[in-house]
Each structure stands twice: as structure tokens, then as C-alpha cells.
Design an enzyme around this catalytic site. Structure first.
Site, PDB file in Angstrom:
ATOM      1  N   GLY A 421      34.167 -37.380 -61.242  1.00 10.44           N
ATOM      2  CA  GLY A 421      34.229 -36.239 -60.345  1.00 10.44           C
ATOM      3  C   GLY A 421      35.657 -35.889 -59.957  1.00 10.44           C
ATOM      4  N   VAL A 423      38.488 -34.992 -56.528  1.00  8.04           N
ATOM      5  CA  VAL A 423      38.798 -35.119 -55.105  1.00  8.04           C
ATOM      6  C   VAL A 423      39.730 -33.976 -54.706  1.00  8.04           C
ATOM      7  CG1 VAL A 423      39.808 -36.570 -53.321  1.00  8.04           C
ATOM      8  CG2 VAL A 423      38.538 -37.614 -55.193  1.00  8.04           C
ATOM      9  N   ASP A 536      35.447 -53.124 -57.230  1.00  4.99           N
ATOM     10  CA  ASP A 536      36.447 -52.443 -58.064  1.00  4.99           C
ATOM     11  C   ASP A 536      37.817 -52.519 -57.393  1.00  4.99           C
ATOM     12  OD1 ASP A 536      37.369 -51.141 -60.281  1.00  4.99           O
ATOM     13  OD2 ASP A 536      36.811 -49.139 -59.598  1.00  4.99           O
TER      14      ASP A 536
END
Length: 746
Positions: A421, A423, A536
Site C-alpha cells: 500500500g 502512506v 518485523d
């Protein structure tokens, strides 16, 4: 005086017209029409350059320029295009197994044809599998050569294609402008030694565009000895304006100068509405557009000299054309009624359009409500209303609020983009600067929706100075949008791997960033209401504010661990170079998986190198393995970041290195917890601050002193772990709704 000049011009033009009518003047030779200024016979042409000789010696009529010796065979003459097509010789260069056997490299010159030039509508073409072809020549009144050329090479036979002249078996190139002479040069660097069986010769020639189509059979034998080539021509050597008023000017009557031609010389054309030979007086005659159908009239066409007009039937008015106003009926009672009906129809159309927009808006509102419910909006509202006492609950934003905040998601507002995606930087109505995460489409289930809502509520309640704050979300879109606090100074990765920025990150700053990151992860593991495994941890997901304070970000891959569980079975997800080898082999996720990833981050802070790089030697590609090996061999100083500008290895770097070694052990049980790591780093940071009073105290100083009183374990650096160098991993998502990691680390 002007009358005298006019009479001379008329006499000259009349002479041109009468020359074509003379019985001595041939109007054709073979299939070629001969029109003035060209001519065949005495007094039939404008000047010797335009003399066409008709040769009958071969039994058929063949037109040539001037006489048979020039060998310029004419195949067509175009008066309107100012072009002559001639047959030009083909150059060739042939070989056998011994060497060259035939070479024919023609030379071409227009000689005395001063009003002619080689047309740029020609192409210079070369055929062959080892052919270096060149053409060079001169322009009129110039002494220096100009030229061009191309190379044709075959390679494998299956690369040669019919109709393709792109350099494999055949090449072509544009011809320089206004050439009056040229010669060809063909060369073979290997004398066709390896290709004689299918290409014994190279060929080169100038040919008019569209008159040549390459065939692979030409490589074995190209039989054509001549190819059609175009010559441009014009009248004289002066411009149209300079020629006007002289007895040599031919554009008279319904003929005019071609304004698109800029010389040398000038060209004539018939005026609009006329057709014929513009170089012969009164030969441009009126075109009857009405008769040949070349008009735009809707009803009736009336031909006039040099033009035509369109008329309308009785009772109608207008310009009568199809493209203009056409013909409209004159005002009458019937017309008024039709006008009234038309007005009503317009109002009806406006009403229908308004109703359509209203329904479309209603549909959009219903769709927003559908997405809101589908994404768990009601569930989130209930959770928020059930905890009204909390000031840190997530806020639910509307679509309009976030569109205004991002200027309708303007591309200039993008601050990060990745496979999951984008930001955007946004400014809310209260002037708060935020980061808005817009994920890509993904499948969703009811269980994932409930998990997403639970995670939004929990993350919004996390109140730690070193964790990026989740402000809220928008549930009115198909995929929910997340709103985070905006951290302006980029990622830790930007600063330690960018040479210009890394100089500002001193060892003291790096140690503080490591300590703050460890505190944040320790908080997530031990102090959050529901333990959270980040899954992560890497420098890309550690953001820095203007004061280089660390902020752990991107919980898209995170897992919520029920208090009664210590591990979860999941599909492996993470980033190569940071993945826990035990998690990679067993699929069992524990909080020690974050410890391993944090150990890699410590090594990056120490060495300034990336966790995984295929640009490094094979033994150095995996940074964790190489660091552990260097530590075991006593070569720590050799792997430290040169930009730290150290003369030796300070005690605190030794301590951090031993701590990193413990974090990187293969077995999770042998690694310290994040709480132990945080305590150890706080102690190292506190001792560094005491040893260097000029260093400004960290906000964690008192907390570090407190933890120094806690008993801590000694870490043995001799028992180095071996980390698996995984070549690939599969990726999943905690919430395919929105919580997906992207490149920006948010």
C-alpha cells in the site's frame, strides 16, 4: 516599364504553353508522361536540365535524362509532387572461399542537372550478414563530403525475418538532404568466410520509401541490378519572390508559388479550386466540385469559378453545409411548437440528470455504510463507548476528513510506498500532522475483522514514547485506512546506510536509539494489556523524530499473544536477514523471534552494513553470520562502522557486541528476553553517560540507574550461534484488511 515587364512574362508563359502544343514535342515515352517544364524535342522544355531523351534502340521506348550516356533511366515524372523517379544501380561486394571475386560500388552524380537533388524520401539500404555499408556525397556548391551508413549482421539464422530491416540481415538509414552526387562503399570484415553458404554478397542501394521490402532469400541472391530512386526538382536557383516580375517566372494565371517549399529555386501549384499543370499558362482550370462530389453541401451544390457554394431549399436558411449551420426551416407556428417541445425536453433532461446524481449520491452513502458495517465499525463504536474514561481510544474518521487532510490523496503527499500500500502525509482539521496508511485490496473474513478491531483498540491504547501512536482509522472504504502520528526524520535505515546522514549518528546516539527500541519492544512483550509480538523488527520500521528519538512502527505483521500462551503457530512472515531461524524452521512464533531480529538491528548499528546484501562476498552476505564469525575470531574492530571514527573498541561496544551475540543464538531459549536486553542496554547507556559528562543526559537516565541495581546475567561471547541463511520466505498478514507492512515502515 511595368507594362513591358508584364508583356515579357506573358510572352514567356505563352511560349511555354505553345511548346507543349508543338508537333515536335512528345507527351510520353513508354509509360512515362512528359509534361512541361520537361520536354522531348527542340523547344519543348524549359531548359536543358529538363530535356528527356526517348531511346528506341532496344525495341521499346525508354526515357533518359539529356542523352543515353547519362544512363539515368526515368520511370515516372510527377509535376504536382516535383519528383522524378529514376532507376539507380545496386552496389555489390561478393566473395568466394578464397576472397573477393566481384566489387561494384557505383558512383552517382547529377552532373549538369543543377535544378535536381537526391530526395530525402529515399532510404539507404544494405543487405548482408557481414556488411558495413556507407554512402557519402556532396551538395551543390559545397566542397566537403557528408555521409551516413549502417551495419548489417546476422548472428543466428533464426533471427532474420522477412520485412524487417533493423540491422539483422538488412539495415537502412535516412539519406542526407540535398545531395547532388554520392558514392557507395561496402565492406566485409570476415570476407563472408562463415556465411558463404547462404550469403556470398553484400548489397547497397538508395531506394524510394515503400519501394523495397526485405526478403530472407535476398541474402543468397539479390537479382535486382537497379532500384527506383527519387530526385527532387525546382525551377531555377532563386526564390519565388525574387523570380516574380522576371521573364523566367512561371507561376502565372491560376497558378501560384508553393509556400511550403523554401528553396533553392521555386515550385508552382494550382490555386485552390483549380487543377492542371501549374507551369503552363492557363492550364490550371476550374474544378467542378459539385460534379465530382468533392463538397460539403447538405442539399444543393452550385459550382463557381475556383470554388462552389451551398444553397438551401425554399423556406430554409443557413450556410447549407453539413459541418456548419446547415439549413434550418424559417420561423412558423409549427417551428414554435417544436421549439416549445424542445425546451420541455431540455428541462426533462435536466431533471433526469439531477435525479441520477441524487440516486448516485444515495448509492455512495449506502456503500459507505456497507463498508463501515463490513469493516466492524459498529463493533469498534461499541468498544469505544464501553471505555469512555480512556482519553487514548482510537478515533473513527470519515472519508471526507482524510480526503481533506491529504488534498484528495495528492501524489505530492506520498511519503512511502510498497507492495502492500501507500502512506500519505496529512494535516487534520486541528492542524495535527499525521501519516495515513492506505493499504491495497485484500480478502477479509469476520474473524479477521474482529481481530483487526481488537488490534486497533489495543494499539490506540499503547502509550509509550518510543512506539508510534495509532490515532484512529476510517472504516467507510472497502479497505480501512489507518491514521498514525507523523514522525518527520525518516527511518533508522536511512540514517545508518546513507553516508551523508550516518556521520551525524554517533555511537552515543546509536546506543540511545538501540536502548529506546529495546524499551519499546520490552513494553510490547511485557507491559501491554495483551502481549504483542512485532514480527518485523528492522531499521526500516524504526522511525526517528527531529531529536533522533526512536519510534517503533509498522504493526502490520504483528501478532497479539493471549496471556496464557507463550508461542503461536503461524505462516512464516518477515524480512530476509532478520528472520528468526528457529521460527523459520518450526513456524512457532515467540517473543524471542523479536529478540533475534533486534540482535540483527544491533549488528547494523555496530557495523553500518545492511543485514543482507548480495553485492558483498559470499561469506559476508548474511551480516549476522559474518558478525558472529568475526566476533569469535577476535576481529570485532575490523567489522565496526568506519564512520564511527574509533581508534579502538570501547568497553560499551564490546558489551553491546556480546549482547548482540546472545540475541542471535539459534535456539530461542538461549536468547535473553527483551526486558533483559533493555535492562542491559540501559546500564551500558548509563555508564557511557557517566564516563562522558559532556554528553547530554538521556531522558532514560534515572530509569537506567534503577535497572543497574537489578541483578543481570553475564553473557558469554564464545558460544556463537549459527544463523540459517534463508533464501526465501513466505509472507502472511495479521489482518488482510489493513495491517500490512509497506516500504515506508509505517
Amino acid at each position: 516599364m511595368n507594362l513591358k515587364i508584364l508583356l515579357v512574362a506573358i510572352i514567356a508563359a505563352f511560349g511555354a504553353a505553345s511548346a507543349q502544343d508543338s508537333p515536335n514535342c512528345r507527351t510520353s515515352c513508354g509509360n512515362v508522361s512528359i509534361d512541361y517544364p520537361f520536354g522531348s524535342g527542340k523547344g519543348c522544355y524549359r531548359s536543358p536540365e529538363f530535356l528527356v531523351t526517348c531511346d528506341r534502340s532496344s525495341g521499346e521506348d525508354i526515357p533518359y535524362f539529356i542523352d543515353r550516356t547519362t544512363d539515368l533511366v526515368i520511370t515516372s515524372i510527377s509535376i504536382n509532387m516535383s519528383e522524378v523517379e529514376i532507376m539507380m544501380f545496386v552496389g555489390r561486394d561478393c566473395y568466394n572461399s578464397i576472397g573477393p571475386v566481384e566489387s561494384d560500388r557505383p558512383y552517382f552524380t547529377l552532373g549538369s542537372l543543377k535544378e535536381f537533388r537526391v530526395s530525402t524520401k529515399n532510404k539507404f539500404v544494405a543487405i548482408g550478414c557481414d556488411t558495413h555499408a556507407f554512402v557519402s556525397g556532396r551538395r551543390w556548391n559545397e566542397s566537403r563530403d557528408i555521409g551516413t551508413g549502417c551495419i548489417s549482421w546476422c548472428g543466428r539464422n533464426n533471427h532474420i525475418k522477412n520485412g524487417s530491416c533493423s540491422g539483422v540481415g538488412c539495415c537502412e538509414v535516412a539519406v542526407p538532404e540535398e545531395l547532388s552526387s554520392f558514392n557507395m562503399s561496402l565492406q566485409s570484415y570476415i570476407n563472408h568466410a562463415d556465411i558463404l553458404n547462404f550469403n556470398p554478397c553484400s548489397y547497397g542501394f538508395l531506394v524510394a520509401e515503400g519501394k523495397f521490402n526485405f526478403s530472407t532469400t535476398y541474402l543468397a541472391n539479390f537479382e535486382s541490378e537497379r532500384m527506383p530512386m527519387l530526385l527532387d526538382w525546382a525551377i531555377g536557383s532563386v526564390t519565388c519572390d525574387e523570380a516574380k516580375g522576371t521573364n523566367d517566372f512561371l507561376c502565372e494565371g491560376n497558378s501560384e508559388c508553393d509556400k511550403n517549399y523554401t528553396g533553392p529555386g521555386y515550385r508552382c501549384r494550382c490555386r485552390g479550386g483549380y487543377d492542371g499543370n501549374p507551369y503552363v499558362l492557363n492550364n490550371c482550370t476550374n474544378i467542378n466540385e459539385c460534379e465530382i462530389g468533392k463538397h460539403d453541401c447538405k442539399y444543393k451544390c452550385v459550382d463557381i469559378e475556383g470554388n462552389h457554394t451551398c444553397t438551401c431549399p425554399n423556406g430554409y436558411s443557413g450556410d447549407g453545409t453539413k459541418s456548419g449551420t446547415g439549413c434550418t426551416a424559417e420561423q412558423s407556428t409549427v417551428i414554435k411548437i417544436v421549439a416549445g417541445i424542445s425546451t420541455s425536453a431540455i428541462f426533462l433532461l435536466i431533471f433526469v440528470a439531477w435525479l441520477y446524481l441524487l440516486l448516485k449520491k444515495r448509492k455512495f452513502i449506502l456503500l459507505r455504510e456497507k463498508f463501515f458495517k463490513q469493516n466492524g465499525g459498529l463493533m469498534l463504536q461499541q468498544r469505544i463507548s464501553g471505555d469512555r474514561g480512556s482519553r487514548d481510544q482510537a478515533r473513527v474518521f470519515t472519508i471526507e476528513e482524510l480526503k481533506r487532510a491529504t488534498n484528495n490523496y495528492d501524489a505530492n503527499r506520498i511519503i512511502g510506498k510498497g507492495g502492500y500500500g501507500t502512506v500519505y502525509k496529512g494535516v487534520l482539521a486541528d492542524n495535527r500532522v499525521v501519516a495515513i496508511k492506505k493499504s491495497k485490496l485484500a480478502d477479509q473474513t469476520q474473524a479477521q475483522i474482529e481481530q483487526f478491531i481488537n488490534e486497533v483498540v489495543i494499539l490506540s491504547q499503547i502509550n509509550h514514547r518510543n512506539v508510534v501512536k495509532l490515532i484512529g482509522c476510517c472504516l467507510e472504504t472497502e479497505i480501512p485506512l489507518l491514521v498514525y502520528e507523523f514522525i518527520p526524520n525518516g527511518t533508522l535505515s536511512d540514517h545508518i546506510h546513507n553516508e551523508s546522514k550516518s556521520l551525524a549518528i554517533t555511537w552515543d546516539t546509536r546506543l540511545r536509539i538501540a536502548t529506546e527500541t529495546a524499551e519499546a519492544l520490552s513494553y510490547l512483550h511485557s507491559a501491554a494489556s495483551v502481549p504483542i509480538i512485532h514480527r518485523d523488527v528492522k531499521p526500516m520500521n524504526i522511525l526517528l523524530d527531529d531529536n533522533y528519538v526512536a519510534k517503533v512502527a509498522d504493526f502490520g505483521a504483528s501478532k497479539l499473544i493471549p496471556i496464557d500462551q507463550t508461542e503461536l503457530a503461524t505462516i512464516v512472515q518477515g524480512t530476509l536477514g532478520y528472520l528468526d531461524p528457529e521460527y523459520l524452521q518450526t513456524n512457532q512464533l515467540t517473543d524471542k523471534s523479536d529478540v533475534y531480529s533486534f540482535g540483527v538491528v544491533l549488528v547494523e548499528l555496530l557495523t553500518g552494513k545492511k543485514a543482507l546484501s548480495f553485492d558483498r562476498p559470499e561469506e559476508e552476505r548474511n551480516l549476522a553470520i559474518f558478525f558472529l564469525y568475526s566476533l569469535k575470531e577476535g576481529r570485532l574492530f575490523q567489522v565496526l562502522d568506519e564512520r564511527l571514527q574509533l581508534d579502538d573498541v570501547p568497553s560499551e561496544i564490546n558489551q553491546v557486541s556480546r549482547l548482540a551475540e546472545r540475541c542471535l543464538r539459534v535456539k530461542g531459549d538461549e536468547r535473553p528476553s527483551m526486558k533483559e536486553v533493555a535492562i542491559k542496554l540501559q546500564g551500558i547507556l548509563a555508564s557511557t553517560t557517566q564516563n562522558h559528562p559532556w554528553v547530554q543526559s538521556s531522558s532514560n537516565e534515572h530509569e537506567g540507574e534503577y535497572f543497574l541495581k537489578e541483578p543481570s546475567k553475564d553473557y558469554d561471547c564464545t558460544d556463537g550461534g549459527i544463523v540459517s541463511n534463508a533464501s526465501s520466505s513466505t509472507f502472511d498478514s495479521i489482518s488482510k484488511l489493513t495491517m500490512l507492512p509497506i516500504a515506508s515502515g509505517r
